[in-house]
Scaffold this active site. Structure first.
Site, PDB file in Angstrom:
ATOM      1  N   LEU A 191       8.125  -0.513   0.247  1.00  0.00           N
ATOM      2  CA  LEU A 191       8.385  -0.093  -1.130  1.00  0.00           C
ATOM      3  C   LEU A 191       7.924  -1.125  -2.146  1.00  0.00           C
ATOM      4  O   LEU A 191       7.572  -0.787  -3.271  1.00  0.00           O
ATOM      5  CB  LEU A 191       9.880   0.163  -1.322  1.00  0.00           C
ATOM      6  CG  LEU A 191      10.464   1.307  -0.481  1.00  0.00           C
ATOM      7  CD1 LEU A 191      11.968   1.354  -0.628  1.00  0.00           C
ATOM      8  CD2 LEU A 191       9.841   2.628  -0.871  1.00  0.00           C
ATOM      9  N   GLY A 192       7.967  -2.385  -1.785  1.00  0.00           N
ATOM     10  CA  GLY A 192       7.568  -3.419  -2.726  1.00  0.00           C
ATOM     11  C   GLY A 192       7.811  -4.790  -2.144  1.00  0.00           C
ATOM     12  O   GLY A 192       8.351  -4.953  -1.042  1.00  0.00           O
ATOM     13  N   GLY A 207       8.803  -8.928  -3.582  1.00  0.00           N
ATOM     14  CA  GLY A 207       9.153  -9.802  -4.692  1.00  0.00           C
ATOM     15  C   GLY A 207       9.342 -11.230  -4.241  1.00  0.00           C
ATOM     16  O   GLY A 207       8.980 -11.604  -3.111  1.00  0.00           O
ATOM     17  N   GLY A 208       9.927 -12.018  -5.126  1.00  0.00           N
ATOM     18  CA  GLY A 208      10.105 -13.431  -4.837  1.00  0.00           C
ATOM     19  C   GLY A 208      11.036 -13.698  -3.671  1.00  0.00           C
ATOM     20  O   GLY A 208      10.870 -14.683  -2.945  1.00  0.00           O
ATOM     21  N   GLY A 227      11.688 -11.468  -1.054  1.00  0.00           N
ATOM     22  CA  GLY A 227      11.252 -10.888   0.205  1.00  0.00           C
ATOM     23  C   GLY A 227      10.705  -9.489   0.003  1.00  0.00           C
ATOM     24  O   GLY A 227      10.399  -9.075  -1.111  1.00  0.00           O
ATOM     25  N   VAL A 287      10.813  -5.164   0.511  1.00  0.00           N
ATOM     26  CA  VAL A 287      11.743  -4.039   0.467  1.00  0.00           C
ATOM     27  C   VAL A 287      11.089  -2.860   1.185  1.00  0.00           C
ATOM     28  O   VAL A 287       9.965  -2.476   0.864  1.00  0.00           O
ATOM     29  CB  VAL A 287      12.098  -3.641  -0.978  1.00  0.00           C
ATOM     30  CG1 VAL A 287      13.143  -2.529  -0.965  1.00  0.00           C
ATOM     31  CG2 VAL A 287      12.602  -4.843  -1.763  1.00  0.00           C
ATOM     32  N   LYS A 292      16.179  -4.476   2.203  1.00  0.00           N
ATOM     33  CA  LYS A 292      15.573  -5.643   1.580  1.00  0.00           C
ATOM     34  C   LYS A 292      15.696  -6.841   2.519  1.00  0.00           C
ATOM     35  O   LYS A 292      16.784  -7.158   2.988  1.00  0.00           O
ATOM     36  CB  LYS A 292      16.285  -5.963   0.259  1.00  0.00           C
ATOM     37  CG  LYS A 292      16.368  -4.766  -0.662  1.00  0.00           C
ATOM     38  CD  LYS A 292      17.126  -5.083  -1.945  1.00  0.00           C
ATOM     39  CE  LYS A 292      17.250  -3.830  -2.804  1.00  0.00           C
ATOM     40  NZ  LYS A 292      17.905  -4.103  -4.103  1.00  0.00           N
ATOM     41  N   ASP A 319      21.138 -10.784 -14.512  1.00  0.00           N
ATOM     42  CA  ASP A 319      19.684 -10.596 -14.443  1.00  0.00           C
ATOM     43  C   ASP A 319      19.324  -9.176 -14.882  1.00  0.00           C
ATOM     44  O   ASP A 319      18.595  -8.463 -14.189  1.00  0.00           O
ATOM     45  CB  ASP A 319      19.158 -10.876 -13.041  1.00  0.00           C
ATOM     46  CG  ASP A 319      17.642 -11.123 -13.039  1.00  0.00           C
ATOM     47  OD1 ASP A 319      17.087 -11.439 -14.106  1.00  0.00           O
ATOM     48  OD2 ASP A 319      17.031 -11.011 -11.964  1.00  0.00           O
TER      49      ASP A 319
END
Length: 519
Positions: free
Chosen positions: A21-22, A24-25, A27, A29, A43, A138
């Protein structure tokens, strides 16, 4: 969403991986699923974070904090890695929706009515977080999903109790440049007022396509943004006139001068921003986008779901990639290039909504996760000799606190939630008993519970999956809709105790433990 390649594992923690799915910083997903076919976002945590001293303790604490928040706008944790396991991971219910950041980048700012509706919904989300004694810390466009029923506030990876200031890296700034509050930028600490500041910054972005401290078509560093947040006034050019005063008060440098989420919600309501109207404010393009995403995810999950093999009944995992099970079903041959689905960029995944008692048009509906196939029908159980053990037979009872402190609008206010579960020996696919819930509404004393006939769907080592094949109000004189098809997971936690779950989304205020009722 991207199909897996040879570098991706087939399964993690017993959950099959279906697509990427994606990334990021922290890890990657993945799209995954439960044994009953419920989509999950799984995740993973990068190895370097897991090696940091104290990270595992913080990771577990933050998951517990996230699970304290139960509302229509936030997400429930389904499962997470046990202590000492690598890689560390977290599974939440999956929502097929773009983030606000992705949507605005591709389609431009939202129209004023949609911004007002979004503002009201996010106020409700943050109010639920703050009432649980937490601060999100956040809030940013990429952490807001534009879901079909309501926007969702996701990623509580750095959320913590508002009174607890100890669990932050020394010298670290927590939050995202451009959306964090001045006190976060200068001192690294923030609570509920910081979330209000970030909320306003996100709404400026939704209305204009840029944050309040960004300038059009400029290249800037994080350091420049942090300086502007602390020392300069926000740029509200292009913000709808009705919202300027509200957002300016939320963006005050002094946290004590910012309104609470409750006060912001009251101001927005006077402007026409109310919770519950979001589905009517969805742009047509977003409606089409959501349908495509939902179809993509459903196709992958449906292709991977298969009957539980007899081996799994004896404790072997159906998702063991070494067995050639469902964990490898979506992966192309090793070494093949990664293929993107429908030409789409990777999109954000998040958890699901805890089941709640929702008041709408005078009718109260008990909402649970319902396992459906692609046509909307409940899958028929596959034939097997697996059966409910005799040790499960009997009557089990428990009581939860209900929801006496909720607003009475998005959730019914109740003061007791009693459950009686009666089970008898049955094979998979047969009726195994019934569940009777008694839920009393505060003030009126109305009975809001449901009585359900339960069919045995799955047999695991220490837990059983039941489906409510019939459902009706426990008090048949009340105006109440009780949908059938609800899925329940019940775990044997002791000789005389059962843990009552619904794949991580148990109804708010329900008992978590049932005890054998001995005559």
């Amino acid at each position: 969403m991207e199909l897996l390649d040879g570098s991706d594992p087939g399964a993690i923690g017993g959950y099959p991986l279906l697509a990427l799915l994606g990334e990021g910083g922290m890890g990657r997903v993945y799209l995954s699923r439960t044994v009953s076919g419920r989509p999950l976002a799984l995740k993973t945590v990068r190895a370097e974070f897991g090696r940091e001293p104290g990270f595992e303790e913080r990771f577990a604490r933050e998951i517990r904090n996230s699970d304290r928040v139960r509302s229509p706008w936030t997400t429930a944790v389904v499962d997470y890695s046990p202590a000492g396991q690598r890689p560390q991971w977290l599974a939440t219910e999956y929502v097929a929706a773009p983030s606000l950041g992705e949507w605005v980048q591709r389609h431009g700012p939202l129209a004023e009515p949609s911004v007002l509706a979004l503002a009201a919904e996010l106020c409700g989300a943050l109010r639920a977080v703050h009432e649980a004694g937490l601060a999100h810390r956040d809030v940013k466009p990429s952490n807001v999903l534009l879901g079909r029923r309501s926007p969702l506030l996701i990623d509580f990876g750095i959320a913590r109790a508002t009174e607890d200031s100890r669990h932050t890296r020394t010298g670290g700034v927590i939050g995202s440049p451009g959306y964090l509050a001045p006190e976060q930028a200068s001192a690294g600490g923030s609570g509920a007022p910081g979330d209000v500041f970030s909320l306003a910054a996100v709404l400026v972005y939704a209305a204009t396509g840029q944050g309040p401290f960004s300038h059009p078509d400029e290249e800037f560093s994080a350091a420049v943004l942090l300086y502007r947040i602390v020392h300069e006034e926000p740029n509200l050019d292009g913000v709808p006139a009705a919202l300027v005063s509200v957002l300016r008060s939320c963006l005050a440098k002094n946290p004590q001068r910012r309104p609470s989420t409750g006060a912001v919600g009251a101001l927005l309501e006077r402007l026409g921003g109310r919770t519950g109207i979001w589905p009517q404010m969805l742009p047509e393009a977003l409606e089409r986008d959501l349908a495509v995403r939902e179809d993509e995810a459903h196709a992958l999950v449906s292709a991977a779901v298969r009957p539980l093999p007899v081996a799994a009944v004896s404790g072997e995992s159906e998702d063991d990639p070494a067995s050639g099970g469902a964990g490898t079903a979506a992966a192309p041959a090793a070494g093949s290039p990664r293929r993107r689905l429908a030409g789409r960029t990777a999109w954000t995944a998040a958890g699901g909504i805890a089941a709640v008692l929702i008041a709408a048009a005078g009718t109260l509906v008990v909402q649970h996760f319902s396992g459906k196939d692609a046509s909307g029908a409940t899958p028929s159980p596959s034939p097997t000799v697996a059966a409910l053990p005799a040790s499960w037979a009997g009557t089990w009872v428990g009581a939860g606190p209900g929801t006496p402190t909720v607003d009475g609008l998005t959730q019914a206010r109740t003061d007791r939630f009693a459950v009686t579960l009666t089970l008898h020996p049955a094979r998979r696919g047969e009726l195994a008993g019934k569940q009777v819930s008694k839920v009393s509404e505060v003030g009126t004393g109305r009975e809001l519970g449901c009585t359900e006939a339960l069919q045995l769907r799955e047999v695991r080592r220490t837990s059983m999956v039941f489906e409510a094949v019939t459902s009706h109000p426990t008090d048949q004189s009340t105006v109440l809709t009780c949908p059938k098809g609800n899925i329940y997971v019940v775990t044997m936690t002791g000789r005389d105790t059962l843990g009552l779950e619904a794949e991580g989304a148990q109804s708010a205020g329900a008992p978590s433990t049932l005890t054998r009722n001995r005559p």
